[in-house]
Enzyme design. Structure first.
Site, PDB file in Angstrom:
ATOM      1  N   CYS A   2     -22.223  35.895  16.335  1.00 52.45           N
ATOM      2  CA  CYS A   2     -21.449  37.015  16.628  1.00 52.45           C
ATOM      3  C   CYS A   2     -21.490  37.942  15.564  1.00 52.45           C
ATOM      4  CB  CYS A   2     -19.838  36.774  16.441  1.00 52.45           C
ATOM      5  SG  CYS A   2     -19.445  35.304  17.326  1.00 52.45           S
ATOM      6  N   ARG A  27     -25.784  40.631  19.234  1.00 51.59           N
ATOM      7  CA  ARG A  27     -25.757  39.445  18.448  1.00 51.59           C
ATOM      8  C   ARG A  27     -24.708  38.804  19.641  1.00 51.59           C
ATOM      9  NH1 ARG A  27     -26.882  39.058  13.117  1.00 51.59           N
ATOM     10  NH2 ARG A  27     -25.105  37.231  12.986  1.00 51.59           N
ATOM     11  N   TRP A  74     -19.953  36.083  20.512  1.00 47.43           N
ATOM     12  CA  TRP A  74     -20.919  35.200  21.468  1.00 47.43           C
ATOM     13  C   TRP A  74     -20.434  33.779  21.334  1.00 47.43           C
ATOM     14  CZ3 TRP A  74     -25.122  35.655  24.689  1.00 47.43           C
ATOM     15  CH2 TRP A  74     -25.835  34.422  24.881  1.00 47.43           C
ATOM     16  N   ASN A  98     -17.993  34.892  12.075  1.00 45.90           N
ATOM     17  CA  ASN A  98     -19.249  34.691  12.739  1.00 45.90           C
ATOM     18  C   ASN A  98     -19.865  33.267  12.201  1.00 45.90           C
ATOM     19  OD1 ASN A  98     -22.043  34.564  13.785  1.00 45.90           O
ATOM     20  ND2 ASN A  98     -22.504  35.837  11.866  1.00 45.90           N
ATOM     21  N   GLY A  99     -20.091  32.288  13.000  1.00 47.69           N
ATOM     22  CA  GLY A  99     -20.453  31.045  12.556  1.00 47.69           C
ATOM     23  C   GLY A  99     -19.631  29.789  13.381  1.00 47.69           C
ATOM     24  N   GLU A 483     -46.841  26.438  27.958  1.00 49.43           N
ATOM     25  CA  GLU A 483     -46.087  27.515  27.487  1.00 49.43           C
ATOM     26  C   GLU A 483     -46.987  28.764  26.839  1.00 49.43           C
ATOM     27  OE1 GLU A 483     -43.194  28.586  27.975  1.00 49.43           O
ATOM     28  OE2 GLU A 483     -42.476  29.742  26.107  1.00 49.43           O
ATOM     29  N   LYS A 487     -46.784  32.631  28.065  1.00 51.19           N
ATOM     30  CA  LYS A 487     -46.412  33.588  27.096  1.00 51.19           C
ATOM     31  C   LYS A 487     -47.467  34.785  27.110  1.00 51.19           C
ATOM     32  CE  LYS A 487     -43.102  33.366  26.269  1.00 51.19           C
ATOM     33  NZ  LYS A 487     -42.219  31.964  26.867  1.00 51.19           N
ATOM     34  N   GLU A 490     -47.444  36.557  30.545  1.00 47.21           N
ATOM     35  CA  GLU A 490     -46.187  37.452  30.955  1.00 47.21           C
ATOM     36  C   GLU A 490     -46.061  38.690  30.059  1.00 47.21           C
ATOM     37  OE1 GLU A 490     -42.360  35.791  30.606  1.00 47.21           O
ATOM     38  OE2 GLU A 490     -42.968  34.593  28.860  1.00 47.21           O
ATOM     39  N   HIS A 506     -62.497  17.384  35.189  1.00 47.74           N
ATOM     40  CA  HIS A 506     -62.025  17.573  36.465  1.00 47.74           C
ATOM     41  C   HIS A 506     -62.020  18.829  37.459  1.00 47.74           C
ATOM     42  CE1 HIS A 506     -61.122  13.328  36.070  1.00 47.74           C
ATOM     43  NE2 HIS A 506     -60.486  13.631  35.153  1.00 47.74           N
ATOM     44  N   LYS A 605     -34.715  39.277  32.736  1.00 48.22           N
ATOM     45  CA  LYS A 605     -34.374  38.313  31.959  1.00 48.22           C
ATOM     46  C   LYS A 605     -33.681  36.994  32.527  1.00 48.22           C
ATOM     47  CE  LYS A 605     -33.966  36.379  27.996  1.00 48.22           C
ATOM     48  NZ  LYS A 605     -35.011  35.869  27.232  1.00 48.22           N
TER      49      LYS A 605
HETATM   50  C1  F6R Z   1     -40.377  33.027  30.094  1.00 51.20           C
HETATM   51  C2  F6R Z   1     -39.115  33.200  30.589  1.00 51.20           C
HETATM   52  C3  F6R Z   1     -38.775  32.678  31.991  1.00 51.20           C
HETATM   53  C4  F6R Z   1     -37.547  31.779  31.945  1.00 51.20           C
HETATM   54  C5  F6R Z   1     -37.332  31.456  33.484  1.00 51.20           C
HETATM   55  C6  F6R Z   1     -35.805  30.619  33.463  1.00 51.20           C
HETATM   56  O1  F6R Z   1     -40.659  33.367  28.835  1.00 51.20           O
HETATM   57  O2  F6R Z   1     -38.209  33.401  29.993  1.00 51.20           O
HETATM   58  O3  F6R Z   1     -39.796  31.667  32.516  1.00 51.20           O
HETATM   59  O4  F6R Z   1     -37.617  30.684  31.242  1.00 51.20           O
HETATM   60  O5  F6R Z   1     -36.958  32.478  34.000  1.00 51.20           O
HETATM   61  O6  F6R Z   1     -35.013  31.412  32.916  1.00 51.20           O
HETATM   62  P1  F6R Z   1     -33.632  30.282  32.466  1.00 51.20           P
HETATM   63  O7  F6R Z   1     -33.937  29.577  31.081  1.00 51.20           O
HETATM   64  O8  F6R Z   1     -32.588  31.407  32.205  1.00 51.20           O
HETATM   65  O9  F6R Z   1     -33.236  29.532  33.442  1.00 51.20           O
END
Ligand code: F6R
Length: 610
Positions: A2, A27, A74, A98-99, A483, A487, A490, A506, A605
């Protein structure tokens, strides 16, 4: 995570508090509030949702006063709601926090037994009750806060205002950040530098176990035992843009470096090092339900899917329960054989991803128990689940997930240890050893980030114009290879593939030539020798080989062009460390290319469409 702010001085404080909260909104933003002394009493305004709702309330109520505190929340204890929003006012005492207070259950029971009327589900209100009880017993505000702090275990940054002493604020810190700003005839506090930067650049950083009394003329800092602390202010010369990202160029980089802190918050109160055990987790299962689990399904998308793949490895290896991991969009609608006796773990940072939500609902309708692992409190998936086990990473702003990935891994490993222990597959000694090793993670992650940052930036610079990149790993390193590739794709728009290293022969080996960097994850684990063999094969085909290996691994050094070393840890912990240089690699390639790191093209996001 928070945000808190406070002001004592000669100016009207409402606009200063709101401005500070706006800068802290990253935050947390599920509710916000202010408490301002109006000359007679403390007036509290609170609103659910984004800060603009509080701004509206302040605009209407026009609270006057020159001493006040504010908070943007948060949620960690209790859903986002007005009653759970801060500040919490009890008697003459208002508190923002916060905590996470670890002994909140014991405190709640004790205060209720003593006749306190507790309105909210938060741990913070309990702190306000404690301080108020000491104030009513005749202590001054400073003494009352000091006495209350002695009864708290856990993390806190607190700012406290009392109507009995409105010319001062008392603040305290343990494990959560708190900065004091020194102005001319006015003193501020806040969760971080950006909140205070428009008002002063002279700042004092409170250390753990310290508290301070803030008055117009400055701050007096003491330790909890009352000894005085002399600390010179530091002059902060950050630009406003640097300040928003705490000095980092992008939110993603900031979040990468926040991972040790996020890990600490996520493990807090869950690992019990004294007993050498995992505490009962908020997972909606008791020991007998744990014993009855027949099979585990892990459902997720994207980065969360890679965490879920690693979770399958943890659960099968430790708890010996058959586990299946599924891309949520593939699971739903294909009439999967799932039902009673099955535990479905839905992993989602946002808790709102539609495919994961629908898949989990289908499983629940068939009789499975659903456990959500999510970061956003009160989001849709935890709401529909039988149990919600939150990561405490704080809001993630960068679209590319980093700190939420590693904290998801932590929650999955804790579930695996808990299941394994309650099902009789881990004895007390083995459980204690795992708990001890997990507790070292924040420290190990910090070391890894610091020791690899520059090296990885150099490697990324050298390979940043590669058109294709391969990532290879086996066992728990396979999802990390996936992963690493995701990264890079994207945020840098470079074509990248992650493969199980054993799959190379293969097909994918045909891709390799001198222009292809190959990042090989080869920590010292059960797969090490075989992965090293794959590394040599890639090298023999003239690939540029970058090994992510255990420190001191001369064999890996001899066969690779670049070696990135991670600390030596047990096999279950390697994913937490090997992923860090891969996050950095993706970040630096993207940064050299000049892409929009925090908001890469075509991505969002939270994905609430199918
Ligand atoms: C990649 C990324 C996405 C999410 C995916 C699922 O860096 O962030 O691949 O992981 O869209 O999102 P959540 O975890 O919010 O269900």
């Amino acid at each position: 995570m928070c945000g808190i702010v406070g002001y004592v001085g000669g100016a009207e404080c409402a606009p200063i508090l709101l401005d500070g909260l706006r800068r802290l909104e990253y935050r947390g933003y599920d509710s916000a509030g202010t408490a301002i002394f109006d000359g007679q009493r403390i007036g509290v305004l609170r609103a659910v949702g984004k800060l603009r709702n509080l701004e509206k309330a302040v605009d209407e109520a026009k609270p006057a006063g020159t001493t006040g505190i504010g908070h943007t929340r948060w949620a960690t204890h209790g859903r986002p709601s007005e009653v759970n929003a801060h500040p919490h006012l009890v008697g003459d005492v208002a508190v923002v926090h916060n905590g996470i207070i670890e002994n909140h259950l014991a405190l709640r029971a004790r205060l209720s037994a003593a006749g306190a009327t507790i309105q909210s589900d938060t741990d913070t209100e309990l702190v306000a009750h404690l301080i108020d009880s000491h104030v009513r017993a005749g202590e001054g505000l400073e003494g009352a806060v000091r006495a209350a702090l002695r009864e708290l275990h856990g993390a806190y940054a607190l700012a406290v205002l009392s109507a009995r002493e409105p010319e001062r604020l008392v603040v305290a810190k343990n494990a959560s950040p708190l900065v004091i700003g020194l102005g001319d005839g006015e003193t501020y506090c806040g969760s971080d530098i950006p909140a205070l930067l428009p008002y002063t650049r002279d700042m004092v950083f409170l250390e753990d176990g310290e508290m301070a009394v803030l008055e117009r003329g400055g701050a007096r800092i003491t330790r909890l035992d009352g000894t005085l602390v002399e600390r010179e202010p530091r002059y902060i010369d950050w630009s406003p843009v640097m300040a928003e990202k705490a000095g980092f160029k992008h939110f993603m980089l900031k979040e990468i470096f926040e991972q040790p802190r996020a890990m600490e918050d996520t493990l807090r109160g869950r690992l019990d090092r004294e007993r050498g055990d995992i505490n009962e987790l908020e997972i909606g299962l008791d020991a007998s339900a744990a014993a009855a689990v027949r099979r585990v399904y892990l459902l997720a998308c994207g980065t969360s899917y890679h965490a879920a793949m690693t979770g399958r490895y943890f659960i099968e290896r430790l708890a010996r329960v058959p586990a299946t991991v599924e891309i949520a969009s593939e699971f739903r609608g294909r009439s999967p054989v799932v039902g009673e006796g099955d535990l479905v773990i839905a992993v989602s940072q946002s808790g709102e991803t539609l495919d994961t939500l629908v898949a989990a609902k289908e499983a629940k309708a068939n009789g499975a128990k659903v456990l959500a692992i999510a970061n956003v409190i009160g989001s849709a998936i935890p709401r529909m689940a039988d149990g919600a086990f939150y990561t405490h990473a704080g809001p993630e702003i960068g679209v590319a997930s980093t700190k939420c990935f590693t904290t998801q891994l932590a929650n999955l490993l804790m579930v695996a240890i808990w299941l394994a222990n309650r099902r009789g597959h881990l004895d007390a000694d083995a459980t204690r050893a795992l708990v001890e090793d997990m507790a070292r993670l924040p420290h190990l992650m910090r070391d890894t980030l610091m020791s690899t940052r520059q090296l990885v930036a150099n490697i990324a610079k050298r390979y940043n114009d590669a058109r294709d990149v391969l990532f290879l790993g086996r066992g728990p390193s396979f999802p990390i290879a996936l992963e690493g590739a995701l990264k890079l794709k994207e945020i840098s728009y470079v074509h990248a593939e992650g493969y199980a290293a054993g799959e190379m022969k293969h097909g994918p080996i045909a891709l390799i030539d001198a222009a292809v960097p190959v990042l090989v994850l080869c920590p010292k684990d059960a797969w090490y020798e075989r992965t090293l063999g794959n590394l040599e094969e890639a090298r023999a085909r003239e690939a540029q080989v970058i090994a992510i290996a255990t420190e001191g691994d001369e064999a890996a050094r001899n066969v690779s062009h670049d070696l990135v070393e991670i600390p030596s840890v047990r096999e279950e912990l390697t994913p937490f460390l090997t992923v860090l240089p891969l996050q950095l690699y993706a970040y630096y390639v993207a940064d050299f290319k000049g892409t929009d790191v925090d908001q890469p093209r075509n991505l969002a996001k939270t994905v609430t469409v199918e």
